[in-house]
Design a protein around this motif. Structure first.
Motif, short mmCIF file in Angstrom:
data_model
loop_
_atom_site.label_atom_id
_atom_site.label_comp_id
_atom_site.label_asym_id
_atom_site.label_seq_id
_atom_site.Cartn_x
_atom_site.Cartn_y
_atom_site.Cartn_z
N ALA A 127 18.16 -2.30 1.55
CA ALA A 127 16.89 -2.68 2.15
C ALA A 127 16.26 -1.47 2.81
O ALA A 127 16.93 -0.69 3.47
CB ALA A 127 17.11 -3.80 3.16
N SER A 128 14.95 -1.30 2.64
CA SER A 128 14.23 -0.19 3.24
C SER A 128 13.67 -0.63 4.58
O SER A 128 13.60 -1.82 4.88
CB SER A 128 13.11 0.26 2.30
OG SER A 128 12.09 -0.73 2.25
N PRO A 129 13.24 0.32 5.43
CA PRO A 129 12.67 -0.06 6.72
C PRO A 129 11.24 -0.57 6.63
O PRO A 129 10.61 -0.78 7.66
CB PRO A 129 12.73 1.25 7.51
CG PRO A 129 12.67 2.31 6.48
CD PRO A 129 13.40 1.76 5.28
N PHE A 130 10.71 -0.80 5.43
CA PHE A 130 9.34 -1.26 5.26
C PHE A 130 9.34 -2.77 4.99
O PHE A 130 9.11 -3.21 3.86
CB PHE A 130 8.65 -0.49 4.13
CG PHE A 130 8.71 1.00 4.33
CD1 PHE A 130 7.94 1.61 5.29
CD2 PHE A 130 9.56 1.78 3.57
CE1 PHE A 130 7.99 2.99 5.49
CE2 PHE A 130 9.62 3.15 3.75
CZ PHE A 130 8.83 3.76 4.72
N HIS A 131 9.66 -3.52 6.03
CA HIS A 131 9.70 -4.97 5.90
C HIS A 131 8.28 -5.50 5.74
O HIS A 131 7.35 -5.04 6.42
CB HIS A 131 10.37 -5.58 7.13
CG HIS A 131 10.79 -7.00 6.96
ND1 HIS A 131 9.96 -8.06 7.28
CD2 HIS A 131 11.94 -7.55 6.49
CE1 HIS A 131 10.58 -9.19 7.03
NE2 HIS A 131 11.79 -8.91 6.55
N PRO A 132 8.05 -6.47 4.86
CA PRO A 132 6.67 -6.93 4.62
C PRO A 132 6.02 -7.57 5.84
O PRO A 132 4.79 -7.64 5.90
CB PRO A 132 6.83 -7.94 3.48
CG PRO A 132 8.27 -8.33 3.48
CD PRO A 132 9.02 -7.14 3.97
N SER A 133 6.80 -8.05 6.81
CA SER A 133 6.20 -8.68 7.98
C SER A 133 5.78 -7.68 9.05
O SER A 133 5.16 -8.07 10.03
CB SER A 133 7.18 -9.69 8.59
OG SER A 133 8.34 -9.03 9.07
N LEU A 134 6.13 -6.41 8.88
CA LEU A 134 5.76 -5.40 9.87
C LEU A 134 4.28 -5.08 9.77
O LEU A 134 3.70 -5.07 8.69
CB LEU A 134 6.59 -4.14 9.67
CG LEU A 134 8.08 -4.25 9.96
CD1 LEU A 134 8.78 -2.94 9.59
CD2 LEU A 134 8.33 -4.57 11.42
N PRO A 135 3.64 -4.76 10.90
CA PRO A 135 2.22 -4.39 10.87
C PRO A 135 2.02 -3.02 10.24
O PRO A 135 2.96 -2.21 10.17
CB PRO A 135 1.83 -4.40 12.35
CG PRO A 135 3.10 -4.14 13.08
CD PRO A 135 4.18 -4.79 12.27
N SER B 23 0.68 -0.41 11.42
CA SER B 23 0.96 0.69 12.35
C SER B 23 2.41 1.13 12.26
O SER B 23 2.72 2.33 12.22
CB SER B 23 0.63 0.26 13.78
OG SER B 23 -0.74 -0.04 13.93
N THR B 24 3.33 0.16 12.22
CA THR B 24 4.75 0.49 12.10
C THR B 24 5.07 1.10 10.75
O THR B 24 5.88 2.04 10.64
CB THR B 24 5.59 -0.77 12.34
OG1 THR B 24 5.31 -1.29 13.64
CG2 THR B 24 7.07 -0.47 12.23
N LEU B 25 4.46 0.60 9.69
CA LEU B 25 4.72 1.15 8.35
C LEU B 25 4.27 2.60 8.26
O LEU B 25 5.00 3.46 7.73
CB LEU B 25 3.99 0.30 7.31
CG LEU B 25 4.43 -1.17 7.20
CD1 LEU B 25 3.58 -1.90 6.17
CD2 LEU B 25 5.90 -1.27 6.83
N GLU B 26 3.07 2.92 8.76
CA GLU B 26 2.58 4.30 8.74
C GLU B 26 3.46 5.19 9.60
O GLU B 26 3.80 6.32 9.21
CB GLU B 26 1.13 4.34 9.23
CG GLU B 26 0.13 3.71 8.30
CD GLU B 26 -0.20 4.62 7.13
OE1 GLU B 26 0.15 5.82 7.19
OE2 GLU B 26 -0.80 4.15 6.16
N HIS B 27 3.83 4.71 10.78
CA HIS B 27 4.66 5.48 11.69
C HIS B 27 6.01 5.79 11.08
O HIS B 27 6.51 6.93 11.13
CB HIS B 27 4.80 4.68 12.99
CG HIS B 27 5.73 5.28 13.99
ND1 HIS B 27 7.07 4.96 14.04
CD2 HIS B 27 5.53 6.19 14.97
CE1 HIS B 27 7.64 5.64 15.01
NE2 HIS B 27 6.73 6.38 15.59
N THR B 28 6.65 4.79 10.48
CA THR B 28 7.97 4.98 9.89
C THR B 28 7.91 5.89 8.67
O THR B 28 8.78 6.76 8.48
CB THR B 28 8.57 3.62 9.50
OG1 THR B 28 8.55 2.76 10.64
CG2 THR B 28 9.99 3.77 9.00
N LEU B 29 6.89 5.72 7.83
CA LEU B 29 6.78 6.55 6.63
C LEU B 29 6.60 8.01 6.98
O LEU B 29 7.22 8.89 6.36
CB LEU B 29 5.60 6.05 5.78
CG LEU B 29 5.30 6.83 4.50
CD1 LEU B 29 6.48 6.72 3.54
CD2 LEU B 29 4.03 6.32 3.84
#
Length: 502
Positions: A204-212, A214-220
């Motif tokens: 599993a990657s840290p890009f969970h579909p329920s994340l906003p 902001s979190t996806l951009e920050h983590t990427l």
């Protein structure tokens, strides 16, 4: 009463900014030529002088890292690393480094002609000293990570084909290589952290579909930066370095515009404590890799002009992210970028001030705290990610009746008691020991908050999301487990000691 445009009344930045005043001396600041091309930071330049000024500024960190008059002399290193995404800034930086380290015969002849006429002029290359055998371009491919994204490996390979293979090595890295299929995954619920899950969900990657977003951009962004450092360290360990060589050097083309966005967005997302440890600084060291960012004082407008004026022109491409073509309010980084671009267009000095201020931020923690890093982004992290948050959060609303007796505060959602604002915050190292299976002991405050509280804000409660740790996170977890095993073994009584006691 003056009339206004009703369509633009809701937009505070719709009013036209005051016209920019040109300097009184309408001539180039360096050669005094009346043929002007650009106004950069309230200074007028002609085209040749602006290109030379940029070359001098971009190569200044390289001169300081490899001084020609060093005693003892610095040996020629086998490789210089450049992180290239394919965007405008990284491609301009790569062209500047290649032109300086491996000049063409025409450039050598032009320099000899200038030297015969009166010596070197300001902005030219420093002494003809070979610094590195080759340049290694490291590129992280986001294929299958961003929705609708395509592979950029071959696109960048076509752009790099203009450079000789004897001078440049292309090292593409798929983003998914940061995650191992044999590792365990963290189980991050929306409110309370639990132990790790089984190895079946390790991919599993840290890009969970329920994340906003902001979190996806920050983590990427931060995973990409960490993967660059991890790839450079792995490649440098496979190369033989001569004795007395400086640490492996990685060049990043972060512009002044991008630095301002990272500074404001990082503080807004809880990364202010670790911001001074790197990322927005012109030089920092992480994991034994020295990172140089020579373009922190160069705006995006200047880079666009330099790419057009170069011969041949510098081509680049845009990589879509999670917030591409989205509204400015879709994420914190997208909103910050919209603000910074608007300021750069109307008030360019403001953006330069923000980027320079970010470069001056110092790390507030103790020097030994730099060694404790986040298992996700490798930034300095507190011993417990949510300890500071629990000490300042209000767990229960105050009583509305003034005569009602005070009621004890309800425990916070993260199982930490609420503390009064006047009470000093206890050290997290004394309140709870580190657990290699607890996300709070592995992640920094920004990563933990983004990966957990995002689902709570969206109303998804009691849902566990298996988040895979990258390979460097698994290494840190293994070290924590070995340290814990050593502490436990010291406390155990052996068979021989037990018989003697009996």
């Amino acid at each position: 009463m003056s009339c206004s445009n009703p369509a633009a009344s809701d937009d505070p930045g719709s009013a036209a900014p005051p016209p920019r005043r040109l300097p009184k001396a309408r001539q180039c600041i360096r050669c005094r030529s009346p043929s002007l091309s650009i106004l950069a930071r309230h200074t007028l330049y002609c085209k040749p002088c602006f290109q030379r000024a940029f070359a001098a500024k971009a190569l200044k960190p390289l001169k300081q890292a490899f001084p020609s008059d060093a005693r003892p002399p610095i040996p020629i290193v086998p490789a210089l690393y450049v992180g290239v995404s394919g965007g405008q800034s990284s491609m301009v930086l790569l062209r500047s480094l290649m032109d300086s380290l491996f000049p063409s015969k025409e450039a050598e002849a032009e320099e000899r002609e200038k030297g015969a006429k009166g010596g070197k002029s300001r902005g030219e290359r420093w002494e003809k000293k070979k610094v590195a055998e080759r340049v290694v371009v490291v590129h992280v491919d986001w294929e299958d990570i961003v929705p609708g994204g395509q592979s950029t490996t071959e696109t960048l390979r076509a752009l790099l084909s203009a450079y000789p293979s004897s001078q440049l090595t292309y090292l593409p890295v798929p983003f998914r290589s940061a995650f191992s299929t044999s590792a365990t995954a963290l189980s991050l619920p929306s409110l309370t952290p639990t132990t790790t899950s089984s190895s079946s969900s390790a991919s599993a990657s840290p890009f969970h579909p329920s994340l906003p977003p902001s979190t996806l951009e920050h983590t990427l962004h931060h995973l990409t930066q960490t993967l660059l450092h991890h790839t450079v360290r792995t490649h440098a360990e496979s190369v033989e370095w001569p004795e007395g060589s400086p640490p492996p050097t990685l060049f990043l083309g972060t512009s002044s515009t991008r630095t301002a966005v990272l500074t404001l967005a990082g503080v807004a997302q809880g990364r202010g404590w670790s911001l001074g440890a790197g990322e927005v600084k012109s030089e920092y060291e992480r994991d034994g890799i020295r990172t140089l960012q020579p373009l922190l004082t160069t705006s995006l407008k200047e880079l666009v002009l330099l790419s057009r004026w170069s011969s041949p022109p510098i081509h680049s491409f845009t990589i879509p992210t999670f917030s591409t073509f989205a509204s400015p309010k879709s994420s914190i980084e997208r909103l910050t970028e919209e603000l910074i671009v608007s300021l750069e267009r109307n008030f360019p000095s403001t953006v330069s001030t923000v980027s320079r201020t970010g470069n001056k931020i110092a790390f507030r923690g103790a020097p030994e705290e730099l060694q404790r890093t986040c298992a996700m982004c490798r930034s300095p992290a507190h011993p417990l990610a949510n300890h500071w948050k629990s000490s300042i959060s209000i767990s229960s609303p105050p009583s509305s009746s003034p005569s009602a007796p005070p009621t004890p505060a309800a425990p916070a959602m993260n199982h930490y008691p609420s503390l009064p604002s006047s009470a000093p915050s206890p050290s997290p190292t004394h309140t709870q020991s580190e657990d290699p299976d607890d996300p709070r002991s592995l992640l920094c405050y920004a990563c933990y908050t983004g990966l957990t509280d995002g689902r709570a804000r969206r109303g998804v409660e009691n849902e566990e999301a298996n988040v895979g740790l990258p390979v460097w996170g698994e290494e840190r977890r293994r070290v924590m487990r070995e340290r814990m095993r050593g502490v436990v073994e010291e406390c155990l009584i052996g068979d021989e000691e037990g018989e003697e006691g009996a």
